[in-house]
Design a protein around this motif. Structure first.
Motif, PDB file in Angstrom:
ATOM      1  N   VAL A  33       6.980  12.300   5.632  1.00 17.92           N
ATOM      2  CA  VAL A  33       7.925  12.224   4.617  1.00 17.92           C
ATOM      3  C   VAL A  33       7.934  10.978   3.652  1.00 17.92           C
ATOM      4  O   VAL A  33       7.997  10.770   2.609  1.00 17.92           O
ATOM      5  CB  VAL A  33       9.478  12.289   5.436  1.00 17.92           C
ATOM      6  CG1 VAL A  33      10.577  11.887   4.242  1.00 17.92           C
ATOM      7  CG2 VAL A  33       9.663  13.548   5.795  1.00 17.92           C
ATOM      8  N   LYS A  34       7.558   9.902   4.569  1.00 17.00           N
ATOM      9  CA  LYS A  34       7.298   8.528   4.023  1.00 17.00           C
ATOM     10  C   LYS A  34       6.288   8.573   2.847  1.00 17.00           C
ATOM     11  O   LYS A  34       6.243   8.023   1.806  1.00 17.00           O
ATOM     12  CB  LYS A  34       7.105   7.520   4.990  1.00 17.00           C
ATOM     13  CG  LYS A  34       6.985   5.906   4.555  1.00 17.00           C
ATOM     14  CD  LYS A  34       6.733   5.174   5.825  1.00 17.00           C
ATOM     15  CE  LYS A  34       6.328   3.838   5.056  1.00 17.00           C
ATOM     16  NZ  LYS A  34       6.008   2.740   6.329  1.00 17.00           N
ATOM     17  N   LEU A  35       5.137   9.123   3.556  1.00 23.71           N
ATOM     18  CA  LEU A  35       4.033   9.426   2.452  1.00 23.71           C
ATOM     19  C   LEU A  35       4.352   9.878   1.315  1.00 23.71           C
ATOM     20  O   LEU A  35       3.954   9.917   0.343  1.00 23.71           O
ATOM     21  CB  LEU A  35       2.831  10.057   3.331  1.00 23.71           C
ATOM     22  CG  LEU A  35       1.552  10.348   2.794  1.00 23.71           C
ATOM     23  CD1 LEU A  35       0.878   9.087   2.349  1.00 23.71           C
ATOM     24  CD2 LEU A  35       0.540  11.064   3.407  1.00 23.71           C
ATOM     25  N   GLY A  36       5.087  11.245   1.446  1.00 28.47           N
ATOM     26  CA  GLY A  36       5.322  12.033   0.193  1.00 28.47           C
ATOM     27  C   GLY A  36       6.102  11.119  -0.850  1.00 28.47           C
ATOM     28  O   GLY A  36       5.930  11.357  -2.030  1.00 28.47           O
ATOM     29  N   GLU A  37       7.029  10.136  -0.237  1.00 30.39           N
ATOM     30  CA  GLU A  37       7.836   9.512  -1.262  1.00 30.39           C
ATOM     31  C   GLU A  37       7.040   8.141  -1.809  1.00 30.39           C
ATOM     32  O   GLU A  37       7.434   7.410  -2.644  1.00 30.39           O
ATOM     33  CB  GLU A  37       8.784   8.873  -0.454  1.00 30.39           C
ATOM     34  CG  GLU A  37       9.947  10.091  -0.298  1.00 30.39           C
ATOM     35  CD  GLU A  37      11.181   9.588   0.792  1.00 30.39           C
ATOM     36  OE1 GLU A  37      10.804   8.610   1.290  1.00 30.39           O
ATOM     37  OE2 GLU A  37      11.993  10.298   1.029  1.00 30.39           O
ATOM     38  N   MET A  38       5.733   7.940  -1.340  1.00 34.36           N
ATOM     39  CA  MET A  38       5.067   6.777  -1.854  1.00 34.36           C
ATOM     40  C   MET A  38       4.546   6.949  -3.183  1.00 34.36           C
ATOM     41  O   MET A  38       4.087   7.943  -3.326  1.00 34.36           O
ATOM     42  CB  MET A  38       3.977   6.279  -0.731  1.00 34.36           C
ATOM     43  CG  MET A  38       4.533   5.774   0.485  1.00 34.36           C
ATOM     44  SD  MET A  38       3.167   5.690   1.954  1.00 34.36           S
ATOM     45  CE  MET A  38       2.294   4.076   1.140  1.00 34.36           C
ATOM     46  N   PRO A  39       4.477   5.744  -3.933  1.00 32.33           N
ATOM     47  CA  PRO A  39       4.143   6.061  -5.250  1.00 32.33           C
ATOM     48  C   PRO A  39       2.488   6.306  -5.517  1.00 32.33           C
ATOM     49  O   PRO A  39       1.867   5.630  -4.742  1.00 32.33           O
ATOM     50  CB  PRO A  39       4.248   4.634  -5.748  1.00 32.33           C
ATOM     51  CG  PRO A  39       5.159   3.911  -4.961  1.00 32.33           C
ATOM     52  CD  PRO A  39       4.959   4.294  -3.465  1.00 32.33           C
ATOM     53  N   SER A  97      -1.398   4.929 -10.051  1.00 31.23           N
ATOM     54  CA  SER A  97      -1.381   4.959 -11.882  1.00 31.23           C
ATOM     55  C   SER A  97      -0.922   6.401 -12.263  1.00 31.23           C
ATOM     56  O   SER A  97      -1.345   7.065 -13.272  1.00 31.23           O
ATOM     57  CB  SER A  97      -3.085   4.975 -12.254  1.00 31.23           C
ATOM     58  OG  SER A  97      -3.714   3.938 -11.697  1.00 31.23           O
ATOM     59  N   SER A  98       0.184   6.545 -11.654  1.00 28.41           N
ATOM     60  CA  SER A  98       0.891   8.149 -12.173  1.00 28.41           C
ATOM     61  C   SER A  98       2.534   7.683 -12.440  1.00 28.41           C
ATOM     62  O   SER A  98       2.812   8.447 -13.381  1.00 28.41           O
ATOM     63  CB  SER A  98       1.006   8.924 -10.919  1.00 28.41           C
ATOM     64  OG  SER A  98       1.668   8.644 -10.095  1.00 28.41           O
ATOM     65  N   GLY A  99       3.145   6.682 -12.088  1.00 27.14           N
ATOM     66  CA  GLY A  99       4.557   6.535 -12.180  1.00 27.14           C
ATOM     67  C   GLY A  99       5.325   7.247 -11.361  1.00 27.14           C
ATOM     68  O   GLY A  99       6.631   7.351 -11.696  1.00 27.14           O
ATOM     69  N   HIS A 100       4.888   8.174 -10.573  1.00 32.09           N
ATOM     70  CA  HIS A 100       5.849   9.012  -9.854  1.00 32.09           C
ATOM     71  C   HIS A 100       5.091   8.925  -8.208  1.00 32.09           C
ATOM     72  O   HIS A 100       3.949   8.497  -7.994  1.00 32.09           O
ATOM     73  CB  HIS A 100       5.921  10.163 -10.287  1.00 32.09           C
ATOM     74  CG  HIS A 100       4.666  10.975 -10.553  1.00 32.09           C
ATOM     75  ND1 HIS A 100       4.051  11.796 -11.721  1.00 32.09           N
ATOM     76  CD2 HIS A 100       3.494  11.330  -9.825  1.00 32.09           C
ATOM     77  CE1 HIS A 100       2.935  12.241 -11.817  1.00 32.09           C
ATOM     78  NE2 HIS A 100       2.361  12.157 -10.517  1.00 32.09           N
ATOM     79  N   SER A 101       5.773   9.910  -7.302  1.00 30.09           N
ATOM     80  CA  SER A 101       5.564   9.834  -5.940  1.00 30.09           C
ATOM     81  C   SER A 101       4.125  10.763  -5.388  1.00 30.09           C
ATOM     82  O   SER A 101       4.100  11.608  -6.719  1.00 30.09           O
ATOM     83  CB  SER A 101       6.487  10.395  -5.279  1.00 30.09           C
ATOM     84  OG  SER A 101       6.800  11.757  -5.694  1.00 30.09           O
TER      85      SER A 101
END
Length: 310
Positions: free
Chosen positions: A107-113, A116-120
């Motif tokens: 879950v933490k990994l999925g929320e990490m930036p 160079s994308s500006g999203h998770s």
């Protein structure tokens, strides 16, 4: 206009898109539900959501190392064809590197930036679903770290460095020679790939797994008609054999086909120059545990063409 939780839920139910994206869509369209659906569709998000119920059991396992820490991830796709897609490979490679700081928390990994994308990470995978056209899923991750020693990795059926169908991590604690320790770690990782042990030793096995195995063996022995005393000894003997089969240190080392793994590690201490402790291992095999759909191809073609089968 105030965007309520009910409105977000309604849009999510209608599109299958995540709560945050639904909230953003409603905010961008002043709460207009139909316009919000179109907003999601223009960005490929609703399209991606429609694919979310399709089974993704292919894909890649990615491994990354950094000093005394290593991480492994599994990112699934629907077909092996996507695993050969360079965009997908780049995503898995980057996710594996990020996983070094995720402490095994998917879950933490999925929320990490995502770089160079500006999203998770999760949003990057969602965008890839829309572009590539298949369902994808960040399934799991794990890390192995040591204080003083090495963490070795091995990738089986590799398509690129650090990417393949199976990833193994092995942690060895030792103050000795790190080159010799790494060589041992690589051999152990290859052994684990081949034998798929359930734990390092019997003490680490899931008690429920042990109890279930013992119950199965006991039922088998009862059918032999032996006395209770002899039956109990037979159960104990078969359980010892079971532990030898499924626990790493008790397995026969595939490298030489003779020595037990625990003995091989002890013997390696001479070359390493210090005691060695195997602290942890992780083995990710692509798609293991995922129930794959079995389809009747002829029926599928007939359904698509509208032809009835006899």
């Amino acid at each position: 206009m105030e965007i309520t939780a009910g409105m977000v839920k309604q849009l999510r139910d209608a599109t299958g898109v995540g709560m945050m994206d639904c909230k953003k869509a409603l905010a961008e369209t002043a709460g207009d539900m139909e316009a919000a659906v179109d907003w999601l569709r223009t960005r490929g998000l609703a399209k991606a959501a429609k694919k979310a119920d399709r089974i993704a059991a292919e894909g890649l396992v990615g491994v990354a190392t950094n000093g005394t820490t290593a991480a492994v991830v599994e990112v699934n796709s629907e077909t092996d064809f996507v695993a050969r897609n360079e965009q997908f490979q780049a995503i898995v490679g980057n996710v594996a590197k990020l996983a070094l700081d995720a402490d095994g928390d998917v879950v933490k990994l999925g929320e990490m930036p995502f770089p160079s994308s500006g999203h998770s990470v999760s949003a990057e995978i969602t965008e890839a679903i829309a572009k590539i056209g298949e369902n994808m899923n960040l399934r799991r991750t794990a890390t192995v770290s040591v204080t003083d020693g090495v963490v070795e990795s091995y990738v089986h059926s590799s398509v690129k460095p650090g990417l393949g169908k199976m990833g193994i991590l092995v942690g060895l604690e030792s103050t000795g020679d790190k080159a010799a320790l790494s060589a041992l770690g690589k051999q152990l990782a290859m052994h684990i790939a081949a034998t798929n042990p359930l734990s390092i030793d019997p003490a680490d096995l899931d008690p429920a797994v042990v109890a279930r195995e013992r119950a199965i063996i006991l039922e088998q022995v009862k059918e032999s008609g032996k006395s209770a005393e002899i039956a109990e000894k037979m159960v104990d003997g078969r359980m010892r054999k079971y532990f030898e089969d499924v626990t790493l240190l008790a397995q026969t080392f595939v490298i030489d086909g003779e020595t037990k793994v625990g003995v091989a590690i002890k013997n390696a201490e001479k070359d390493v120059g210090a005691p060695i402790k195997l602290t942890k291992f992780v083995r990710f095999a692509l798609g293991e545990g995922i129930e794959k759909a079995v389809t009747d191809f002829a029926a599928e073609v007939a359904a698509t063409s509208g032809v009835k089968q006899n």
